[in-house]
Design a protein around this motif. Structure first.
Motif, PDB file in Angstrom:
ATOM      1  N   UNK A 108     -42.207  40.854 -97.930  1.00 53.25           N
ATOM      2  CA  UNK A 108     -42.949  40.822 -96.674  1.00 53.25           C
ATOM      3  C   UNK A 108     -44.129  41.784 -96.706  1.00 53.25           C
ATOM      4  N   UNK A 109     -45.168  41.435 -95.961  1.00 52.73           N
ATOM      5  CA  UNK A 109     -46.280  42.350 -95.727  1.00 52.73           C
ATOM      6  C   UNK A 109     -47.255  42.517 -96.863  1.00 52.73           C
ATOM      7  N   UNK A 110     -47.296  41.601 -97.810  1.00 51.07           N
ATOM      8  CA  UNK A 110     -48.234  41.715 -98.934  1.00 51.07           C
ATOM      9  C   UNK A 110     -49.628  41.280 -98.480  1.00 51.07           C
ATOM     10  N   UNK A 111     -50.598  42.140 -98.685  1.00 54.24           N
ATOM     11  CA  UNK A 111     -51.966  41.830 -98.270  1.00 54.24           C
ATOM     12  C   UNK A 111     -52.920  41.868 -99.465  1.00 54.24           C
ATOM     13  N   UNK A 112     -54.012  41.159 -99.315  1.00 55.65           N
ATOM     14  CA  UNK A 112     -55.050  41.092-100.339  1.00 55.65           C
ATOM     15  C   UNK A 112     -56.110  42.162-100.087  1.00 55.65           C
ATOM     16  N   UNK A 113     -56.947  42.365-101.070  1.00 55.37           N
ATOM     17  CA  UNK A 113     -57.978  43.393-100.936  1.00 55.37           C
ATOM     18  C   UNK A 113     -58.986  43.069 -99.847  1.00 55.37           C
ATOM     19  N   UNK A 114     -59.100  41.781 -99.434  1.00 50.46           N
ATOM     20  CA  UNK A 114     -59.996  41.418 -98.340  1.00 50.46           C
ATOM     21  C   UNK A 114     -59.294  41.432 -96.993  1.00 50.46           C
ATOM     22  N   UNK A 115     -58.035  41.906 -96.974  1.00 46.96           N
ATOM     23  CA  UNK A 115     -57.286  42.020 -95.729  1.00 46.96           C
ATOM     24  C   UNK A 115     -56.421  40.819 -95.396  1.00 46.96           C
ATOM     25  N   UNK A 199     -53.369  43.911-105.865  1.00 45.91           N
ATOM     26  CA  UNK A 199     -53.022  45.098-106.637  1.00 45.91           C
ATOM     27  C   UNK A 199     -53.362  46.406-105.965  1.00 45.91           C
ATOM     28  N   UNK A 200     -52.956  47.521-106.572  1.00 45.28           N
ATOM     29  CA  UNK A 200     -53.137  48.839-105.968  1.00 45.28           C
ATOM     30  C   UNK A 200     -54.580  49.338-105.963  1.00 45.28           C
ATOM     31  N   UNK A 216     -58.816  52.944-104.960  1.00 50.21           N
ATOM     32  CA  UNK A 216     -57.433  52.796-104.504  1.00 50.21           C
ATOM     33  C   UNK A 216     -57.371  52.062-103.165  1.00 50.21           C
ATOM     34  N   UNK A 217     -56.295  51.310-102.962  1.00 48.80           N
ATOM     35  CA  UNK A 217     -56.068  50.593-101.711  1.00 48.80           C
ATOM     36  C   UNK A 217     -54.997  51.313-100.897  1.00 48.80           C
ATOM     37  N   UNK A 218     -55.311  51.611 -99.666  1.00 50.37           N
ATOM     38  CA  UNK A 218     -54.323  52.218 -98.776  1.00 50.37           C
ATOM     39  C   UNK A 218     -53.314  51.162 -98.330  1.00 50.37           C
TER      40      UNK A 218
END
Length: 522
Positions: A108-115, A199-200, A216-218
């Motif tokens: 659950x809750x997996x998001x992409x770098x574009x939101x 990815x991170x 890095x992605x928060x």
């Protein structure tokens, strides 16, 4: 921290001949643990790779450079635990295999770098792209079995893969397929300048031929073993620099301008003296192929055997690995090795210069071209020169053609203008090699770049593929031996490569594990 690794990478581009695509254990203080000085948050981690990845679409190539750099912005459905070899979670938190049906449930809750939220339909679209022969994805038949059909249920977050026939290592294959988010699937050309994954880290600057910068992605919490980007010690920025020369990479490490680099030649002595630590990796570093396409002199099995008998493979191994290698024993050699054993030693044609000279004279072999990547290690050029001398002693003129990794890939998959190539294929399970060692050649849209046609190997693969996992290992190894005995593939050297660490600790089992990086206090 649990160490995880995707068990690949095919070094088809010969990019990072040693190290990339391999998996192994750390040495010294390396491997991700805290150092005496502790770790610090933020900062910039800089890693060298010895070839440019080219097209950044992560499903466009099986080159080691692209596969490694893709670990930063793209996740896989599953991972493989290095220590146990077991399949563990990735984007999928649950999975099951029932005959030819693979069922996966996304976390659950997996998001992409574009939101955007990653959906089951997005995952299915990725697998459909790879499965479509029109896409010409090198992952088809390597990581995703031919004929696979995928369906999705977005409400239940489930993905179902129906295989056309049993595939003993299908889960391990899925652990190698990078998942692109919806926006990237809709506009693949955009992937050259930006990353659209879960990815991170995400790509924020691309300077082809020079460097690639990732930020890095928060809020990332679904990494291998539950890794998250709020972990203390992770860098805010990762810069991957293209540094083709090992001596240059060593100098940059010693000056503190690099935090990591693969160095395996004479410069290792300087790095050892400076007290730098390493993460060690194992790989096939010497593997010879002949172009068997119609019209090539090397399509003649007697010529291939003679060219192999002309070589002192033990001497070549020593020169290529600077004395630090060992004989190859299997074609799928990366840890966690699915089928340990020895399919090579007893089958490899022995040196017989007199027989080789006579056979080559009878065949009236013309001049041949020989591809290799000199940036793959300091010993490669010297070993290639030695091989040319040994062929000359058997009466054949072989012209060496040193090329970059990307150029070699363009040659073997494009022009086809080559006769002999040193082109190590590094994988962990033998089924991943099948489309490169059998089936349609490049002219027919396949990935069998050497146009190998070995009926005994094909029959062995068919028998082994009907068995579950390691139950078929003896049959897989026997099938490999048929290739070696006929000089269709000539594996002659393994190497333990060293990924050096300066000012940071990290895991590098053939490719960067970004969530393992820990920046060290100075």
């Amino acid at each position: 921290m649990k160490r995880t690794a995707a068990p690949i990478a095919l070094s088809l581009a010969a990019a990072a001949l040693v190290g990339c695509g391999a998996t192994g254990g750390g040495s010294g203080d390396g491997g991700g643990g805290d150092a005496d000085g502790g770790v610090v948050d933020g900062g910039t981690f800089t890693m060298a790779m010895n070839a440019d990845p080219g097209n950044l679409d992560p499903q466009s190539s099986v080159s080691s450079a692209l596969f490694s750099i893709s670990q930063l912005p793209y996740d896989r459905l599953l991972n493989v635990d290095f220590d146990s070899g077991e399949v563990v979670s990735g984007l999928a938190s649950e999975w099951a295999v029932d005959g030819t049906t693979i069922s996966l449930t996304l976390a659950e809750g997996i998001t992409c770098s574009d939101g955007a939220e990653l959906t089951a339909s997005d995952v299915a679209a990725n697998l459909d792209h790879v499965a479509d022969p029109k896409s010409k994805s090198p992952f088809l038949g390597t990581f995703l079995p031919v004929g696979a059909k995928t369906t999705a249920d977005d409400a239940a977050r489930t993905v179902t893969v129906e295989l056309a026939e049993p595939a003993p290592f299908a889960l391990q294959g899925l652990a190698n397929v990078p998942i692109i988010c919806a926006a990237g699937l809709e506009d693949r050309a955009s992937l050259a300048e930006q990353s659209l994954g879960t990815g991170p880290y995400e790509l924020t600057e691309a300077a082809p031929g020079d460097s690639y910068t990732y930020t890095i992605r928060d809020g990332y919490t679904w990494g291998p073993g539950g890794a998250a980007t709020d972990t203390e010690g992770l860098p805010d920025t990762i810069v991957v620099k293209v540094v083709q020369n090992e001596s240059t990479a060593a100098n940059l490490l010693l000056s503190g301008q690099l935090n990591g680099a693969i160095v395996n030649g004479p410069d290792t002595k300087r790095l050892e003296a400076a007290g730098l630590t390493t993460y060690d990796t194992a790989a096939i570093s010497g593997e010879q192929f002949y172009n068997q396409a119609e019209g090539r002199a090397t399509s003649d099995p007697e010529v291939r055997l003679a060219l192999t008998q002309a070589l002192d493979l033990e001497e070549l191994q020593g020169v290529l690995t600077s004395g630090a290698g060992s004989p190859a024993t299997t074609l799928a050699a990366l840890d966690p090795v699915a089928c340990p054993g020895d399919s090579v030693s007893a089958a490899l044609p022995a040196q017989d210069v007199d027989a080789a000279t006579a056979a080559l004279a009878d065949a009236d072999v013309p001049g041949l071209t020989f591809l290799f990547d000199p940036s793959s290690g300091s010993g490669v050029g010297a070993a290639a020169e030695l091989a040319v001398q040994q062929w000359k002693a058997a009466g054949v003129t072989v012209t060496p053609k040193p090329q970059s990794g990307s150029a070699i890939q363009q040659t073997v998959f494009g022009t086809g203008d080559w006769d002999i190539a040193w082109l190590p294929l590094n994988v962990s399970s033998p089924d991943q090699l099948v489309p490169f060692l059998s089936g349609p050649g490049v002219a027919e849209g396949g990935t069998n770049f050497a146009a190998i046609d070995n009926p005994d190997y094909v029959a062995g693969v068919e028998e082994a593929s009907a068995m579950v996992g390691q139950e078929g290992c003896d049959t897989w190894l026997e099938a490999e031996s048929f290739l070696v005995a006929e000089a269709d593939v000539v594996p002659f050297a393994n190497t333990v490569g060293k990924t050096w660490q300066q000012g940071a600790e990290f895991e590098y089992p053939g490719q960067m594990v970004p969530t393992s990086i820990r920046m060290l206090a100075k």
